[in-house]
Each structure stands twice: as C-alpha cells, then as structure tokens.
Design an enzyme around this catalytic site. Structure first.
Site, mmCIF file in Angstrom:
data_model
loop_
_atom_site.group_PDB
_atom_site.id
_atom_site.type_symbol
_atom_site.label_atom_id
_atom_site.label_comp_id
_atom_site.label_asym_id
_atom_site.label_seq_id
_atom_site.Cartn_x
_atom_site.Cartn_y
_atom_site.Cartn_z
ATOM 1 N N TYR A 54 49.874 7.414 43.029
ATOM 2 C CA TYR A 54 48.399 7.692 43.394
ATOM 3 C C TYR A 54 47.387 7.414 42.295
ATOM 4 O O TYR A 54 47.681 7.874 41.091
ATOM 5 C CB TYR A 54 48.287 8.944 44.033
ATOM 6 C CG TYR A 54 46.889 9.136 44.538
ATOM 7 C CD1 TYR A 54 46.299 8.404 45.513
ATOM 8 C CD2 TYR A 54 46.210 10.217 44.311
ATOM 9 C CE1 TYR A 54 45.333 8.687 45.958
ATOM 10 C CE2 TYR A 54 44.982 10.577 44.734
ATOM 11 C CZ TYR A 54 44.340 9.744 45.701
ATOM 12 O OH TYR A 54 43.018 10.134 46.217
ATOM 13 N N ARG A 91 44.113 8.225 41.521
ATOM 14 C CA ARG A 91 43.037 9.150 41.356
ATOM 15 C C ARG A 91 43.798 10.682 40.660
ATOM 16 O O ARG A 91 44.214 11.139 41.672
ATOM 17 C CB ARG A 91 41.952 9.357 42.225
ATOM 18 C CG ARG A 91 41.496 8.075 42.778
ATOM 19 C CD ARG A 91 40.405 8.359 43.888
ATOM 20 N NE ARG A 91 39.743 7.150 44.219
ATOM 21 C CZ ARG A 91 40.574 6.101 44.921
ATOM 22 N NH1 ARG A 91 41.562 6.356 45.364
ATOM 23 N NH2 ARG A 91 39.683 5.138 45.321
ATOM 24 N N ASP A 134 44.199 14.529 47.413
ATOM 25 C CA ASP A 134 43.180 15.249 46.540
ATOM 26 C C ASP A 134 42.054 15.759 47.396
ATOM 27 O O ASP A 134 42.222 16.048 48.514
ATOM 28 C CB ASP A 134 42.359 14.038 45.683
ATOM 29 C CG ASP A 134 41.812 12.805 46.401
ATOM 30 O OD1 ASP A 134 41.677 12.931 47.595
ATOM 31 O OD2 ASP A 134 41.643 11.928 45.995
ATOM 32 N N GLU A 186 39.026 15.063 48.405
ATOM 33 C CA GLU A 186 38.462 13.980 49.591
ATOM 34 C C GLU A 186 39.265 13.824 50.571
ATOM 35 O O GLU A 186 38.934 14.066 51.843
ATOM 36 C CB GLU A 186 37.801 12.858 48.651
ATOM 37 C CG GLU A 186 37.047 12.038 49.617
ATOM 38 C CD GLU A 186 36.344 10.950 48.885
ATOM 39 O OE1 GLU A 186 35.501 10.220 49.794
ATOM 40 O OE2 GLU A 186 36.454 10.768 47.764
ATOM 41 N N GLU A 230 44.397 7.063 55.884
ATOM 42 C CA GLU A 230 42.931 6.595 55.729
ATOM 43 C C GLU A 230 43.021 5.049 55.942
ATOM 44 O O GLU A 230 41.800 4.518 56.926
ATOM 45 C CB GLU A 230 42.402 6.593 54.316
ATOM 46 C CG GLU A 230 42.084 8.212 54.096
ATOM 47 C CD GLU A 230 43.285 8.603 53.114
ATOM 48 O OE1 GLU A 230 42.815 9.360 52.159
ATOM 49 O OE2 GLU A 230 44.442 8.082 53.247
ATOM 50 N N ASP A 284 44.793 11.053 51.252
ATOM 51 C CA ASP A 284 45.216 11.145 49.939
ATOM 52 C C ASP A 284 45.327 12.420 49.393
ATOM 53 O O ASP A 284 44.495 13.480 50.114
ATOM 54 C CB ASP A 284 43.980 10.319 49.400
ATOM 55 C CG ASP A 284 43.924 8.703 49.356
ATOM 56 O OD1 ASP A 284 45.296 8.429 49.943
ATOM 57 O OD2 ASP A 284 43.033 8.111 49.169
ATOM 58 N N HIS A 290 49.981 16.630 40.713
ATOM 59 C CA HIS A 290 49.782 15.300 40.559
ATOM 60 C C HIS A 290 50.533 14.629 39.613
ATOM 61 O O HIS A 290 51.254 15.546 38.674
ATOM 62 C CB HIS A 290 48.310 15.239 40.088
ATOM 63 C CG HIS A 290 47.282 15.081 41.310
ATOM 64 N ND1 HIS A 290 46.180 14.530 41.424
ATOM 65 C CD2 HIS A 290 47.611 15.668 42.394
ATOM 66 C CE1 HIS A 290 45.558 14.681 42.512
ATOM 67 N NE2 HIS A 290 46.486 15.479 43.603
#
Length: 710
Positions: free
Chosen positions: A301, A303, A84, A86, A9, A82, A348
């Site tokens: 990470y 989140r 997740d 999103e 990103e 990422d 995670h």
C-alpha cells in the site's frame, strides 16, 4: 454461484483480487466514494454539531444498484477498501447504502494484494472503525468550513473563482515566505584558497588542501586584494604535515520508502511530479498483467508514514541478498527502522515489493517505462535498506606553513555494502568522491605546487522544488501522505504558483492571497497551528478526542476572524501582467487574464476593445491541411485538450491526439501519439489507408505539450 462478496474501490484492484480468491467469491468495485458532500451546497449543519449532508455522487447510481443486487445474492459481504481513514469512510458509506451492519465483522484490511495478505484478512474481519471514520469526517468538515466560508471573501476582495484550502494555504505560505527571503537577500562576495601539494620527492602523490586558518583565526577572505596578498605570502611559506587522522566510518542505508520519501526520490531521480508518482504507484499496487501470473499486485500500500517491515518480507529479502550479492552483505540481524511520526499507524508497512524475488528485470517486459522505473526504484531502495552498511576509510590531514593552516580530507570505500545497489540522490556528491589521500606522516615536508584563489558569492535560499516542498510539509507535520500530491496540484491549478526551472515561484495572485490570509487569519496559516490540528485528527482516530469538539475549537475563532475580515478588508486591485502580444484592433499590448480554463490574453482597452485570445502552446508541427499554419494545443468549452491549426477559423483542422514531430516514413502524412493498455504509447499515421505504427522509444518530457520523436 459465489457465496461471498468482496467490495473494493477500483476495477483494477477487483480484477487482481478476483484472480486470487477464485469462483467462490464475487469481487465488485465501488469506483471510489459513492457518497460525498455536494459541491453546490455548503452541506454542513453548523448548529447541529456540524452534521455533514452526504449525497450520492453523480454517476454512481448504476454502481450502487449493481452492488445492492449482488448483496441480495450472497451470504456474506466483506468491505475491502484501502487501509486508511479515507478507505474506512468509503466502507462506512457502503455499509449505510447497502444496509449492512457496521458493527458486524464486515470490514477486512490488507496492505498488499497477495494471496497471503488477503487470506489473512478474510480470517480476521472486524467491525468498521468509527474512530477512523470520524477522523476522516472531521477533516472533510474542517476543509469544507475553511474553503466554503473563506473562498467568497477572496471572490469579493480579490477575484472571482479563487479558492482557499486549509492545508493548501499553509503550503502557499511556505512558498511565499521563501520568496520574501530571496527578495530580502543581500549578496556578499567572499574568496577561498585551495593549494596543491606533493610530499618531498613524491611528485606522483599530488593532493589538494583548503586554507582554513590564518594566524590561528578562521580564514576570512572578503575580496580579491586580500586573496592575492595571502597567495603571495603562502607562496613564500614552507609547509609540513602537523596532524594525520585516520578512521573508519560506517554509512547506513536509508529506510524503505514511505509516501513522502517516495515522492521526493521519484522527483529527484526520475523527474516525476508527486501526482505522477502516486498515479503510477497506484497501478503497481492494484495489479498489472504479468505474463502467465495474470494480474499481480507488485508493491504494498502506497499511502503510509510507517517504515515497519513484516518479518516474512525481511526473511525473503535476506535470501535474495545472500543469493545475489553474498552473505557478507547481510547484517547480523535484520535492521529495524524508527518511524519519525509518533502517530504513524503500527499496522502499516513501508512501501516495498510484495515479492522481493520478483526482480525488476523479471517484469520489465510487462510494464510501461514509467511503471518499470518506479518499480525498480522501490525494489532497489527496499533491498538496499536490508543490506549491510558501507564502510569508508576516512583521512584528515592538517598542513602548516608560517601563519597558514590548510586541511585536506579524503576517503575511499573499504566495503561497499548497500552502495552496490542504491544510494539516495541527495548523497550522490559525497566524501567518497573526493578520493583518497596519499600516505602521509606527521612532519612530512611538502612542496607547494600551486595556489588557487577563487571568488564566490553568497547565494539566496533556493526556491522549493516538489521534493523540497513535500519534505518540508512532512517535517512540519503539515498534511498527511495521501494529501501532498493534491496540495501541490491545487496550488498550480489556482494559478497561485508557477514553475520556474522546476521550482515553485508564487505568482502575483498567490502573493496577494497569501498576504490577505496572513494579515487576517494568522492562526490558520500558522505552521504550528496546522500541525497541531493534524495531531488532533490523529487523536480522533485513536478515540481519545471527540471530532465535533475538534471542529468547534477551530470554527468558533475562525468565524470571528472571518466576520471581522469581511468588514475591514478592502478590495485588492491586481496589476495585469503585460504580454508581448499586440492587439491587432487597437494596438495596445495585451495582458494576461485568468479564466475558468486558465490564462488567456485580453485587450486592456475593454470595454471599448473586447479582443481576447487563447494562449496557444506551439507544437512545432505544420498543419497538414492548409500547409500555412502550425498545430497548437487548445481546449474545448468543457476544458478538454485538443490540437488544432492556429489559422482557425480559416483552417478547421483538429485532432484529439498530439502530433509527432516527424511525418510518416511510409506515406509522408501526419503522425500522432496515441496510448493504449496493450501497446502503451505509440505513434500512428493519420491516413486511413496507411497502417504505419511505431512504439515511442524516446521519453516525452513531462508537461511538454504533446510531441514525441520516433
């Protein structure tokens, strides 16, 4: 020439990964999403199974062209967004736009930007997870349905420019509910009595105890008269020890950070907003220049709602603890923490340093003050979480005299364990600070030294701080780790809440909006309903629930409620808040209004008097041009902040940079505060032929309007 392409990103992330992978890989950044729902359209086809209409985000055309050109020149493409929902959605949009097969092994996932993690990810590529994509798509569509259908109702019934968000409205409900509890609170007086005692013949062993019972009943002291009567009787009594209890208590460390606990602790310990915490943490995650190491990702990470820790990270941490503190600080087995959320993703990890041996002091010279403080907080919390529990010696003593029972508690640290490094801010005031009691035995006679009645009043529930609000949202299953900062920021931007002593207070506008939603859409602002919706989205991600049926189950009753509200809700007349500024044209006291760029002052005599004024935030610095006015914070037509003289239009002095409080020590001209990647925050003279610069050595208070000291 590079044979493989990795797409991430952000440019910062690309730079760090490029250094790790070397010349055989080309690493490009998409700069976040390349496709999204258009802002100017509803863009959801309700009749066609809620199909969303995605368009290319303005300004991304050049990036997409560069990515397409790069794809043609390589043999293999990896989408490394990422780990997740999103990130999965961004990868899916990239695959569609770049004509990649989403079912091919094109997706790689890692939770820290290190050579070990990225190499492992490249060895295990997978197809894009459409369940994750659908969960993100469902959330996006739900929010669009709620916001774009409900906001026009607020425009028509309350005020133009308002917005309603699915999760944001529940957060506002919490804040308004707490305000109602405060308004309804009835203060009550009560008293307590504390007495000082010494064992007979041991005057040096003074200690205090609190009255807990009178005649075998709980001590209830409603007023001063009762307190004084009890004091008189206590002073006439003879006291002795009737019970002594000694025990050993273990105090275990808190688990390593997840997103919500990081935001809470950074708020309490560092004074960071949730938004600032996530911004600084993102920098630490994506990578920073660390001397000869180059660009390095410092933390995993950010989140996440999982407290899981990789085995290799635990082993490395244990080696650091043994070397730094000694083997006695190591538990027999590495601790295993349980994740509160049953839906947390097992892949995670908790937020931790990527390399535990990289101590905060080792990298301090390469970080900004905020980066260093947050990295130290994360490092300390993680290392402490892997340390032995603290051991406390706790003692409770009951004292009796006539009809009175007093109790004294004390403790002292027997073995500090993790407390040598870290303790949660909310635990700063705990038992070990009470001190240890002297050695006392049953039937020890005590001499009374003093009796101290003290008046108290019951307190209303406290308004939410940022840390409290994030914790409450998490405990109720409202939102997800990536959404807390956005929720809070939106409430502020829409002027639904204001900060008072670092606590959220609903504005009149916020109370009106909350009441309208609560009375007409009780289901969608209900905490349990919103939490169940989050669970449904988790089930979509797991592949056990269809995303279209999830959206339909929400929309059909919501649509019926909306239609009814449009017909029955009457327009709300908001009372204007009167300011202390007098209109210079007609003499009326000006009122606060809300516009595109926030609050401004307007004359209540409109349309006869059309006087308006911006609300100027003073800096306390005199204008260097006219010498009469003061530099104030202003905003351009596009909303960009700048600084200008309050004597405008007579004086047209402006600056994009906030003024420093003190003038240049070399030439006496105005100094301003600037920022750069290489220098950080520094103060520079505005005079062109003066080269004075000085790094900022005192902290600027957050949101305090652009002045700094040298």
């Amino acid at each position: 020439m590079a044979e493989k392409l990795v797409i991430v990103e952000s440019p910062a992330k690309a730079k760090t990964i490029s250094k790790i992978l070397g010349r055989s890989y080309q690493v490009k950044a998409s700069n976040g999403h390349i496709l999204d729902l258009p802002r100017s359209q509803f863009a959801v086809d309700i009749k066609n199974n809620f199909k969303p209409k995605y368009i290319t985000i303005r300004g991304r055309g050049k990036i997409i062209k560069e990515l397409k050109d790069s794809v043609k020149k390589v043999d293999r493409v990896y989408l490394a967004t990422d780990p997740d929902r999103e990130g999965e959605a961004i990868s899916w949009h990239l695959a569609q736009t770049l004509e990649l097969n989403p079912d091919s092994a094109c997706r790689i996932e890692f939770h820290e930007i290190t050579k070990r993690a990225i190499t492992a990810a490249l060895e295990n590529p997978r197809p894009i997870d459409l369940n994750r994509v659908n969960a993100q798509q469902a959330r996006r569509v739900l929010d669009r349905l709620f916001g774009y259908k409900l906001s026009p109702l607020l425009w028509a019934k309350v005020r133009r420019g308002l917005s309603a968000g699915r999760v944001q409205s529940v957060a506002l409900r919490l804040i308004c509910q707490r305000e109602a509890e405060i308004d309804a609170f009835q203060q009550e007086e009560y008293w307590s009595i504390t007495a000082d005692f010494v064992p007979a013949g041991r005057e040096q062993d003074l200690f205090s105890a609190k009255l807990i019972q009178v005649n075998g009943e709980k001590a209830t002291i409603p007023n001063e008269e009762t307190a004084n009567e009890l004091k008189r009787r206590i002073e006439a009594a003879s006291f002795r020890v009737i019970d002594v209890k000694k025990r050993e208590r273990k105090r275990h460390p808190a688990p390593p950070f997840i997103t919500s606990t990081l935001q809470q602790e950074a708020s309490r310990k560092l004074g960071f907003s949730a938004r600032k915490t996530m911004s600084v943490a993102q920098q630490l995650y994506e990578g920073l220049e660390i001397g000869d190491e180059g660009s390095v990702g410092l933390i995993t990470y950010i989140r996440t709602d999982s407290v899981r820790v990789a085995q290799e990270a635990q082993e490395e941490c244990r080696a650091v603890i043994a070397a730094e503190y000694g083997k006695e600080y190591l538990p027999a087995k590495p601790p295993v923490y349980k994740t509160k959320s049953t839906m947390a993703q097992g892949a995670h990890e908790a937020i931790r340093p990527t390399v535990v041996s990289r101590r905060p002091q080792d990298v301090k010279a390469f970080l900004t003050r905020d980066q260093f403080r947050l990295y130290q907080l994360i490092w300390d919390r993680f290392v402490a979480s892997q340390m032995e529990a603290a051991v406390l010696d706790v003692m409770t003593v009951d004292l009796e005299g006539d009809a009175f029972l007093f109790r004294a508690n004390g403790s002292k640290v027997k073995f500090p364990g993790f407390l040598v490094l870290y303790q949660e801010d909310q635990d700063d005031k705990n038992e070990e600070e009470e001190g240890y009691l002297p050695d006392l035995q049953v039937d020890t006679a005590l001499a009374l030294q003093a009796v101290r009645p003290e008046q108290h009043f019951t307190q209303p529930p406290a308004r939410y701080s940022e840390a409290m609000l994030v914790k409450t949202l998490e405990e109720n299953g409202i939102g997800r780790p990536s959404t807390y900062a956005t929720i809070i920021e939106t409430l502020r931007k829409r002027n639904y809440v204001e900060m008072e002593n670092k606590r959220f207070k609903p504005t009149e506008l916020g109370l009106v909006v909350d009441r309208l939603l609560r009375e007409n859409f009780p289901r969608v602002v209900d905490l349990d309903f919103t939490a169940r919706m989050e669970e449904k989205l988790d089930q979509v991600e797991e592949g056990t629930v269809d995303w279209v049926s999830t959206v339909r189950d929400f929309y059909e009753p919501f649509s019926a409620e909306l239609k009814k509200a449009e017909e029955t809700v009457e327009r709300v007349k908001l009372a204007d808040e009167v300011s202390e500024v007098q209109c210079e044209y007609c003499g009326r006291m000006m009122v606060y209004k809300y516009g595109r760029y926030g609050r401004f002052l307007a004359c209540p005599g409109y349309p006869e008097c059309k006087n308006i004024k911006s609300i100027q935030k003073e800096t306390g610095v005199a204008c260097p041009e006219c010498k009469k006015g003061q530099i104030v914070e202003r905003h351009s037509k596009k909303g960009r902040k700048f600084f200008g003289c309050n004597q405008y239009p007579e004086c047209k002095f402006t600056s994009w940079y906030p003024p420093a409080k003190t003038p240049c020590p070399e030439c006496g001209s105005l100094c301003v505060v600037k920022k750069s990647k290489t220098k950080g925050e520094y103060i520079a003279c505005t005079r062109q032929d003066c080269s004075y610069e000085q790094t900022v050595t005192t902290r600027k208070k957050e949101n305090q309007g652009g002045t700094a000291d040298v």
